[in-house]
Design an enzyme around this catalytic site. Structure first.
Site, PDB file in Angstrom:
ATOM      1  CD  GLU A 141       0.202  49.949  51.965  1.00 41.42           C
ATOM      2  OE1 GLU A 141       0.292  50.182  50.737  1.00 41.42           O
ATOM      3  OE2 GLU A 141      -0.593  50.519  52.708  1.00 41.42           O
TER       4      GLU A 141
ATOM      5  CE1 TYR B 218      11.280  51.316  49.816  1.00 40.06           C
ATOM      6  CE2 TYR B 218      10.219  49.261  50.410  1.00 40.06           C
ATOM      7  CZ  TYR B 218      10.398  50.290  49.521  1.00 40.06           C
ATOM      8  OH  TYR B 218       9.702  50.315  48.338  1.00 40.06           O
TER       9      TYR B 218
HETATM   10  C1  LIG Z   1      13.493  47.373  44.825  1.00 41.73           C
HETATM   11  C2  LIG Z   1      14.035  48.286  43.719  1.00 41.73           C
HETATM   12  C3  LIG Z   1      13.149  49.511  43.619  1.00 41.73           C
HETATM   13  C4  LIG Z   1      15.470  48.699  44.083  1.00 41.73           C
HETATM   14  O1  LIG Z   1      15.931  49.609  43.084  1.00 41.73           O
HETATM   15  P1  LIG Z   1      17.483  49.786  42.783  1.00 41.73           P
HETATM   16  O2  LIG Z   1      17.657  51.015  41.964  1.00 41.73           O
HETATM   17  O3  LIG Z   1      18.050  48.527  42.242  1.00 41.73           O
HETATM   18  O4  LIG Z   1      18.042  50.030  44.275  1.00 41.73           O
HETATM   19  P2  LIG Z   1      19.503  50.514  44.718  1.00 41.73           P
HETATM   20  O5  LIG Z   1      20.505  50.182  43.658  1.00 41.73           O
HETATM   21  O6  LIG Z   1      19.397  51.902  45.197  1.00 41.73           O
HETATM   22  O7  LIG Z   1      19.762  49.512  45.949  1.00 41.73           O
HETATM   23  C5  LIG Z   1      19.809  49.959  47.281  1.00 41.73           C
HETATM   24  C6  LIG Z   1      19.932  48.757  48.211  1.00 41.73           C
HETATM   25  O8  LIG Z   1      18.734  47.972  48.155  1.00 41.73           O
HETATM   26  C7  LIG Z   1      19.091  46.580  48.282  1.00 41.73           C
HETATM   27  N1  LIG Z   1      18.771  45.874  47.045  1.00 41.73           N
HETATM   28  C8  LIG Z   1      18.368  46.395  45.869  1.00 41.73           C
HETATM   29  N2  LIG Z   1      18.154  45.407  44.986  1.00 41.73           N
HETATM   30  C9  LIG Z   1      18.421  44.234  45.617  1.00 41.73           C
HETATM   31  C10 LIG Z   1      18.366  42.878  45.230  1.00 41.73           C
HETATM   32  N3  LIG Z   1      17.993  42.510  44.000  1.00 41.73           N
HETATM   33  N4  LIG Z   1      18.686  41.949  46.149  1.00 41.73           N
HETATM   34  C11 LIG Z   1      19.041  42.295  47.385  1.00 41.73           C
HETATM   35  N5  LIG Z   1      19.134  43.587  47.828  1.00 41.73           N
HETATM   36  C12 LIG Z   1      18.815  44.532  46.938  1.00 41.73           C
HETATM   37  C13 LIG Z   1      20.588  46.521  48.524  1.00 41.73           C
HETATM   38  O9  LIG Z   1      20.801  46.578  49.921  1.00 41.73           O
HETATM   39  C14 LIG Z   1      21.043  47.795  47.834  1.00 41.73           C
HETATM   40  O10 LIG Z   1      22.258  48.290  48.314  1.00 41.73           O
HETATM   41  P3  LIG Z   1      23.644  47.687  47.724  1.00 41.73           P
HETATM   42  O11 LIG Z   1      23.500  47.584  46.214  1.00 41.73           O
HETATM   43  O12 LIG Z   1      24.666  48.694  48.132  1.00 41.73           O
HETATM   44  O13 LIG Z   1      23.803  46.334  48.359  1.00 41.73           O
HETATM   45  C15 LIG Z   1      14.088  47.523  42.354  1.00 41.73           C
HETATM   46  O14 LIG Z   1      14.641  46.226  42.572  1.00 41.73           O
HETATM   47  C16 LIG Z   1      12.757  47.385  41.675  1.00 41.73           C
HETATM   48  O15 LIG Z   1      12.370  48.234  40.881  1.00 41.73           O
HETATM   49  N6  LIG Z   1      12.024  46.299  41.970  1.00 41.73           N
HETATM   50  C17 LIG Z   1      10.708  46.054  41.378  1.00 41.73           C
HETATM   51  C18 LIG Z   1       9.670  47.031  41.888  1.00 41.73           C
HETATM   52  C19 LIG Z   1       9.557  46.980  43.394  1.00 41.73           C
HETATM   53  O16 LIG Z   1       9.629  45.912  44.010  1.00 41.73           O
HETATM   54  N7  LIG Z   1       9.357  48.160  43.993  1.00 41.73           N
HETATM   55  C20 LIG Z   1       9.189  48.283  45.431  1.00 41.73           C
HETATM   56  C21 LIG Z   1       7.767  48.075  45.789  1.00 41.73           C
HETATM   57  S1  LIG Z   1       7.508  48.196  47.553  1.00 41.73           S
END
Ligand SMILES: CC(C)(COP(=O)(O)OP(=O)(O)OC[C@H]1O[C@@H](n2cnc3c(N)ncnc32)[C@H](O)[C@@H]1OP(=O)(O)O)[C@@H](O)C(=O)NCCC(=O)NCCS
Length: 186
Positions: A116, A128
């Site tokens: 979710e 995702y």
């Molecule tokens: C969502 C989250 C887990 C992503 O973690 P991350 O380590 O930064 O992710 P990645 O670096 O592997 O990013 C993979 C892709 O996700 C997308 N992405 C990640 N962060 C993004 C942002 N701030 N804005 C837009 N796209 C984003 C991009 O497509 C990215 O690929 P790219 O960097 O080549 O463009 C992180 O932002 C986070 O911890 N957020 C708060 C907690 C949360 O929302 N968890 C998910 C609950 S469902």
């Protein structure tokens, strides 16, 4: 050549990780952070779950860079949480972690993965989408803090050749991305 498997090993979450996780959990999940007791339960008692972390690899780095968990419900693997330390986001760590979660779920017999996500959480949805997750439904007013809807996303046919090939491609791109981010070019 230093591989990300060596640079950023994905390992089982331990109770000793929880101090570090409790520091970033309220920052990552502003409206609905899990209490420590929930992680303790998941690690110690829930035999149907597995939780993984990527540790900081140097003293100057935070102890936990990223963490995530999965509930195994028969042949469905449900991502219960995933997060990356605020200072380490956008470097490919959640991609790396999710890849490991999917591979482990497959080894444990999962045929699909579900999760979710808040409707407004476009960053997570983009993550995702990279893996082929599709929106399959919505839980109205699922998040109690804001009354926001949850989108249900699923990655089906985990064991199909096409998905395995896609995961292999993501793994290759993820390795290249992590190595570039970390300035590893040996
Ligand atoms: C969502 C989250 C887990 C992503 O973690 P991350 O380590 O930064 O992710 P990645 O670096 O592997 O990013 C993979 C892709 O996700 C997308 N992405 C990640 N962060 C993004 C942002 N701030 N804005 C837009 N796209 C984003 C991009 O497509 C990215 O690929 P790219 O960097 O080549 O463009 C992180 O932002 C986070 O911890 N957020 C708060 C907690 C949360 O929302 N968890 C998910 C609950 S469902």
């Amino acid at each position: 050549m230093t591989s990300p498997d060596a640079l950023f090993p994905v390992v089982a979450m331990q109770l000793s990780d929880l101090d570090a996780i409790m520091e970033i959990e309220p920052i990552l999940f502003t409206g609905d952070p899990w209490p420590r007791s929930m992680y303790e339960h998941e690690i110690v008692r829930n035999e149907l779950s597995f939780y993984r972390v990527i540790h900081g690899q140097a003293p100057a780095q935070p102890p936990v860079l990223a963490y995530a968990g999965v509930w195994m419900l028969y042949d469905t693997a449900h991502v219960s949480t995933i997060g990356t330390h605020p200072a380490w986001q956008r470097r490919g760590l959640s991609t790396w972690l999710l890849l490991h979660l999917i591979e482990e779920s497959l080894r444990r017999g999962a045929v699909e993965m579900t999760l979710e996500v808040r409707k407004s959480n476009l960053a997570a949805q983009a993550l995702y989408h990279h893996f082929g997750f599709e929106k399959v439904g919505r839980r109205r007013r699922y998040y109690r803090d804001t009354g926001e809807d949850a989108l249900l996303m699923t990655l089906t046919a985990l064991d199909a050749d096409a998905v395995r090939q896609a995961l292999t491609d993501i793994r290759q791109r993820s390795i290249a991305h992590l190595r570039r981010q970390m300035g590893v070019d040996d």
